[in-house]
Motif scaffolding. Structure first.
Motif, PDB file in Angstrom:
ATOM      1  N   ALA A  40       0.668  -1.315   0.025  1.00 39.93           N
ATOM      2  CA  ALA A  40       0.015  -0.207   0.034  1.00 39.93           C
ATOM      3  C   ALA A  40       0.627   1.243   0.036  1.00 39.93           C
ATOM      4  O   ALA A  40       2.198   0.996   0.430  1.00 39.93           O
ATOM      5  N   ASN A  41       0.130   2.353  -0.265  1.00 39.38           N
ATOM      6  CA  ASN A  41       1.019   3.809  -0.247  1.00 39.38           C
ATOM      7  C   ASN A  41       1.745   3.806   1.330  1.00 39.38           C
ATOM      8  O   ASN A  41       0.865   3.485   2.306  1.00 39.38           O
ATOM      9  N   GLY A  42       2.829   4.235   1.115  1.00 38.69           N
ATOM     10  CA  GLY A  42       3.800   4.227   2.589  1.00 38.69           C
ATOM     11  C   GLY A  42       4.260   3.263   3.042  1.00 38.69           C
ATOM     12  O   GLY A  42       4.814   2.946   3.945  1.00 38.69           O
ATOM     13  N   ALA A  43       4.061   1.974   2.279  1.00 41.84           N
ATOM     14  CA  ALA A  43       4.708   0.542   2.805  1.00 41.84           C
ATOM     15  C   ALA A  43       6.123   0.329   2.825  1.00 41.84           C
ATOM     16  O   ALA A  43       6.720  -0.237   3.543  1.00 41.84           O
ATOM     17  N   GLY A  44       6.813   1.290   1.977  1.00 41.77           N
ATOM     18  CA  GLY A  44       8.320   1.221   2.061  1.00 41.77           C
ATOM     19  C   GLY A  44       8.842   0.732   0.826  1.00 41.77           C
ATOM     20  O   GLY A  44      10.255   0.717   0.902  1.00 41.77           O
ATOM     21  N   LYS A  45       8.236   0.871  -0.308  1.00 43.15           N
ATOM     22  CA  LYS A  45       8.736   0.366  -1.507  1.00 43.15           C
ATOM     23  C   LYS A  45       9.637   1.269  -2.203  1.00 43.15           C
ATOM     24  O   LYS A  45      10.961   0.917  -2.630  1.00 43.15           O
ATOM     25  N   THR A  46       9.411   2.419  -2.297  1.00 45.66           N
ATOM     26  CA  THR A  46      10.392   3.633  -2.741  1.00 45.66           C
ATOM     27  C   THR A  46      11.515   3.603  -1.987  1.00 45.66           C
ATOM     28  O   THR A  46      12.610   3.675  -2.407  1.00 45.66           O
ATOM     29  N   THR A  47      11.318   3.526  -0.682  1.00 44.14           N
ATOM     30  CA  THR A  47      12.481   3.732   0.149  1.00 44.14           C
ATOM     31  C   THR A  47      13.656   2.546   0.018  1.00 44.14           C
ATOM     32  O   THR A  47      14.703   2.494  -0.258  1.00 44.14           O
ATOM     33  N   THR A  48      12.927   1.408  -0.329  1.00 46.15           N
ATOM     34  CA  THR A  48      13.687   0.146  -0.493  1.00 46.15           C
ATOM     35  C   THR A  48      14.490   0.368  -1.911  1.00 46.15           C
ATOM     36  O   THR A  48      15.636   0.034  -1.811  1.00 46.15           O
ATOM     37  N   SER A  77       5.136  -1.820  -8.252  1.00 43.74           N
ATOM     38  CA  SER A  77       4.115  -1.508  -9.248  1.00 43.74           C
ATOM     39  C   SER A  77       2.740  -1.571  -8.178  1.00 43.74           C
ATOM     40  O   SER A  77       2.565  -2.374  -7.371  1.00 43.74           O
ATOM     41  N   HIS A  78       1.685  -0.829  -8.813  1.00 39.67           N
ATOM     42  CA  HIS A  78       0.352  -1.029  -8.020  1.00 39.67           C
ATOM     43  C   HIS A  78      -0.594  -1.549  -9.139  1.00 39.67           C
ATOM     44  O   HIS A  78      -1.774  -1.868  -8.731  1.00 39.67           O
ATOM     45  N   ASN A  79      -0.147  -1.997 -10.050  1.00 40.79           N
ATOM     46  CA  ASN A  79      -0.901  -2.750 -11.244  1.00 40.79           C
ATOM     47  C   ASN A  79      -0.848  -4.033 -11.129  1.00 40.79           C
ATOM     48  O   ASN A  79       0.441  -4.988 -11.580  1.00 40.79           O
TER      49      ASN A  79
HETATM   50  P1  ATP Z   1       3.984   4.957  -2.478  1.00 38.67           P
HETATM   51  O1  ATP Z   1       3.271   3.677  -2.773  1.00 38.67           O
HETATM   52  O2  ATP Z   1       2.810   5.703  -1.814  1.00 38.67           O
HETATM   53  O3  ATP Z   1       4.702   5.340  -3.236  1.00 38.67           O
HETATM   54  P2  ATP Z   1       5.964   3.533  -1.138  1.00 38.67           P
HETATM   55  O4  ATP Z   1       5.658   2.260  -0.514  1.00 38.67           O
HETATM   56  O5  ATP Z   1       6.815   3.709  -2.182  1.00 38.67           O
HETATM   57  O6  ATP Z   1       4.624   4.363  -0.972  1.00 38.67           O
HETATM   58  P3  ATP Z   1       7.886   5.157   0.551  1.00 38.67           P
HETATM   59  O7  ATP Z   1       7.905   6.232  -0.260  1.00 38.67           O
HETATM   60  O8  ATP Z   1       8.973   4.183   0.714  1.00 38.67           O
HETATM   61  O9  ATP Z   1       6.555   4.206   0.520  1.00 38.67           O
HETATM   62  O10 ATP Z   1       7.676   5.805   2.268  1.00 38.67           O
HETATM   63  C1  ATP Z   1       7.663   4.695   3.425  1.00 38.67           C
HETATM   64  C2  ATP Z   1       7.389   5.877   4.831  1.00 38.67           C
HETATM   65  O11 ATP Z   1       8.366   6.323   4.784  1.00 38.67           O
HETATM   66  C3  ATP Z   1       5.945   6.366   4.584  1.00 38.67           C
HETATM   67  O12 ATP Z   1       5.438   6.543   5.957  1.00 38.67           O
HETATM   68  C4  ATP Z   1       6.573   7.900   4.246  1.00 38.67           C
HETATM   69  O13 ATP Z   1       5.662   8.857   4.696  1.00 38.67           O
HETATM   70  C5  ATP Z   1       7.893   7.763   4.841  1.00 38.67           C
HETATM   71  N1  ATP Z   1       8.742   8.841   3.910  1.00 38.67           N
HETATM   72  C6  ATP Z   1       9.108   8.488   2.715  1.00 38.67           C
HETATM   73  N2  ATP Z   1      10.147   9.466   2.402  1.00 38.67           N
HETATM   74  C7  ATP Z   1      10.363  10.229   3.495  1.00 38.67           C
HETATM   75  C8  ATP Z   1      11.188  11.363   3.462  1.00 38.67           C
HETATM   76  N3  ATP Z   1      11.825  11.961   2.782  1.00 38.67           N
HETATM   77  N4  ATP Z   1      11.138  11.809   4.939  1.00 38.67           N
HETATM   78  C9  ATP Z   1      10.166  11.635   5.903  1.00 38.67           C
HETATM   79  N5  ATP Z   1       9.448  10.469   5.771  1.00 38.67           N
HETATM   80  C10 ATP Z   1       9.341   9.639   4.697  1.00 38.67           C
END
Ligand code: ATP
Length: 273
Positions: free
Chosen positions: A67-75, A220-222
């Motif tokens: 889901a949004n915010g799960a941590g994918k982009t950070t990973t 992906s969300h697809n």
């Molecule tokens: P999405 O599907 O919405 O792109 P995601 O799975 O890629 O979400 P991330 O962007 O990795 O999620 O975010 C994971 C968590 O870290 C979220 O709670 C987000 O709010 C937080 N977060 C991400 N980037 C930052 C940042 N630069 N500063 C503070 N918190 C952040």
């Protein structure tokens, strides 16, 4: 810890040795293209990635869902060396990203709709810049090839700021393929593409992977896209990988017919029957 891989999941894992095969794993299993152990990352008090472990084999297409915010982009940002982990290790193409990321960066690439390329430069100029950065020998030849494969010919002389979002996605993909990456990271590769173009791009990426024996790692969300392209799916929730397996394994485990239904079960905390 509920990380599905770390606690030996009840869902069979595609890396598992077939039962009865007594050959030592090292003789049959190639070294993974991506290997992640105990990875964590926090932003202040937000634990975005909370101790994940996984590996992706050469030639495999793996998806990270959540889901949004799960941590994918950070990973993904940590996998490509853009963000420094708080702890844990990342090995890409056999190199420790903490110590030797510069040995790897020329052999990987990323396509993301969220990375904006200089908007005043034309598509061709942008691709030339990246061609030089990656030390490509025949840059015009490679741009021609990509223009044909991704149907970018008519767009080459347009400023990238004047492209529609779908056209920009195709330019981002061309940029990501300019160095023929051995590991291709894709953040929502077909976001904003029309269904026809998205279908062509998926076919193209699958062919690219097969021809180059490349590894693809996508967020992906697809779900239809993931079901079609990926042999391994990892589902993240609140920074952890809570399930992993092939799409078919996950669907069977949850007694569902589509990955989308599995995703909803996990997102809504409905347990498998
Ligand atoms: P999405 O599907 O919405 O792109 P995601 O799975 O890629 O979400 P991330 O962007 O990795 O999620 O975010 C994971 C968590 O870290 C979220 O709670 C987000 O709010 C937080 N977060 C991400 N980037 C930052 C940042 N630069 N500063 C503070 N918190 C952040």
């Amino acid at each position: 810890m509920i990380d599905a891989e770390a606690r030996k999941p009840d869902i069979p894992h595609m890396d598992d040795q077939a039962s009865g095969d007594t050959t030592p794993p090292s003789m049959t299993t190639p070294a993974p293209s991506i290997d992640v152990r105990g990875l964590t990352k926090s932003y202040g008090s937000v634990r975005a990635v909370d101790g994940i472990d996984f590996s992706v084999a050469p030639g495999e297409t793996a998806a990270l869902l959540g889901a949004n915010g799960a941590g994918k982009t950070t990973t993904i940002s940590m996998l490509i060396g853009l963000l420094i982990p708080d702890s844990g290790s990342i090995t890409v193409l056999g190199e420790d990203m903490g110590r030797h990321r510069y040995r790897v960066l020329g052999r990987i690439n990323l396509s993301s709709p969220y990375v904006d390329l200089p908007r005043r430069l034309t598509v061709e100029e942008n691709l030339k810049v990246f061609g030089r950065l990656y030390g490509i020998g025949d840059i015009p030849g490679r741009i021609d090839e990509l223009a044909q494969e991704l149907d970018l010919g008519p767009l080459l002389r347009r400023p990238s700021g004047a492209l529609s979002s779908g056209q920009r996605s195709r330019m981002a993909l061309a940029k990501a393929l300019i160095n023929r990456p051995e590991v291709l990271f894709l953040d929502e590769p077909t976001a904003s593409l029309d269904p026809d173009t998205a279908d062509r791009i998926r076919t193209y990426l699958t062919e690219y992977k097969t021809q180059e024996n490349a590894t693809i790692f996508l967020a992906s969300h697809n779900m239809t896209e993931v079901e079609r392209m990926c042999s391994k799916v990892m589902i993240m929730k609140a920074g952890r990988i809570v399930r992993s397996g092939t799409p078919q394994e996950l669907i069977a485990h949850f007694g569902r017919t589509t990955l989308e239904e599995v995703f909803l079960d996990i997102a809504r905390d409905r347990s498998a029957p």
